[in-house]
Write a protein that holds these residues in place. Structure first.
Motif, short mmCIF file in Angstrom:
data_model
loop_
_atom_site.label_atom_id
_atom_site.label_comp_id
_atom_site.label_asym_id
_atom_site.label_seq_id
_atom_site.Cartn_x
_atom_site.Cartn_y
_atom_site.Cartn_z
N THR A 192 -0.73 2.98 15.59
CA THR A 192 -0.67 1.52 15.47
C THR A 192 0.02 0.92 16.69
OG1 THR A 192 -0.63 1.57 13.04
CG2 THR A 192 0.25 -0.40 14.10
N LEU A 209 -1.06 -0.46 9.04
CA LEU A 209 -2.22 -1.32 9.27
C LEU A 209 -2.21 -1.83 10.71
CD1 LEU A 209 -1.96 -3.38 5.95
CD2 LEU A 209 -3.52 -1.48 6.42
N ASN A 233 0.81 -1.21 0.00
CA ASN A 233 0.00 0.00 0.00
C ASN A 233 0.85 1.27 0.00
OD1 ASN A 233 0.93 -0.50 2.59
ND2 ASN A 233 -0.96 0.14 3.61
#
Length: 293
Positions: A136, A99, A28
């Motif tokens: 995160t 993520l 990504n």
């Protein structure tokens, strides 16, 4: 030293004890220093294909000691790691931190953060990424998190600040340093040059004596990365000789996870130097003798 390290020192590293798997050919982000997309990865295996391979490896008596799950961005296909990590005794997952981290407490998480906010976001072409990484980490609970800092000609001056910042974060266990490895097709100016690299290594050795185990790199491995010793490792790379690196299509990559375009003579990966530091008996004995003195 743990029992495994003592065994490596006495008997050498068994074939395929260490290795890596490219979980996916997708990411990504598109980072300026990433080796992955300078390689040809046109396909990726299904979950069932990976299961079949691991089962064949088990039948063949594979050691399944340690595996690094990389990519691409490995958390784009967490099901592959969910399957594969159950075969290996030790697992590390290297992620860009964009993520959420699955609650895998048996895994060592390596989150890439290359310097301060401005440099990191410029190198990774993603404004806001630094704060995303911090969220995160903050949202993780009881995970083994290591910050992975790749040193380049643009960020070596930010090492001290990064040590201070991440060293004060209770959710970060430690920090590991590597150096940018020149790869055909990428910006060669990110390479430090030998003289500057030697100075940075001396600085890291000095910081190691202050921060101790918070810096993962050992003094012995850092010394091996210097210009006067580096080729003694890279000319017969212990990772290339002893380990495995599988692409997202299950095909063996050579000479290592960095692929055939990497300039091995200027390798900045920590792994071969760490492996050499465990098995070079003369170096180990000299260090033990110095410690006793």
């Amino acid at each position: 030293y743990n029992l495994a390290q003592i065994g490596f020192f006495l008997f050498g590293i068994p074939k395929n004890s260490f290795g890596s798997v490219d979980v996916t050919n997708q990411c990504n982000l598109r980072c300026g220093h990433c080796y992955f997309f300078e390689q040809d990865h046109t396909s990726q295996w299904s979950l069932e294909q990976w299961r079949e391979l691991f089962e064949r490896m088990k039948t063949d008596g594979f050691s399944f000691y340690q595996c690094a799950w990389v990519g691409g961005e490995p958390l784009l296909r967490p099901e592959i790691i969910e399957l594969g990590r159950r075969y290996f005794k030790y697992n590390t997952v290297t992620t860009n931190g964009s993520l959420p981290l699955p609650d895998w407490k048996d895994v060592s998480w390596y989150i890439s953060v290359d310097g301060g906010r401005t440099h990191h976001e410029r190198m990774r072409n993603t404004p806001g990424l630094y704060d995303t990484i911090k969220r995160t980490i903050e949202q993780s609970d009881g995970l083994k998190i290591t910050i992975a800092y790749c040193i380049t000609s643009e960020n070596y001056s930010e090492i001290s600040e990064s040590l201070e910042e991440w060293g004060s974060n209770p959710k970060v266990r430690n920090l590991v340093f590597s150096f940018y490895t020149p790869v055909r097709g990428l910006d060669d100016s990110l390479w430090l040059g030998w003289d500057q690299k030697d100075r940075v290594l001396e600085f890291l050795i000095e910081r190691k004596r202050v921060y101790g185990d918070f810096i993962v790199n050992t003094e012995r491995a850092l010394r091996l990365m210097k210009s006067d010793r580096s080729r003694s490792v890279t000319d017969r790379c212990p990772f290339a000789e002893k380990s495995f690196a599988l692409g997202p299509d299950g095909i063996l990559k050579e000479p290592c996870m960095l692929g055939p375009k990497a300039d091995c003579s200027r390798c900045g990966c920590v792994v071969p130097f760490y492996l050499k530091s465990l098995t070079d008996r003369q170096l180990v004995i000299m260090d033990v003798a110095a410690a006793i003195r």
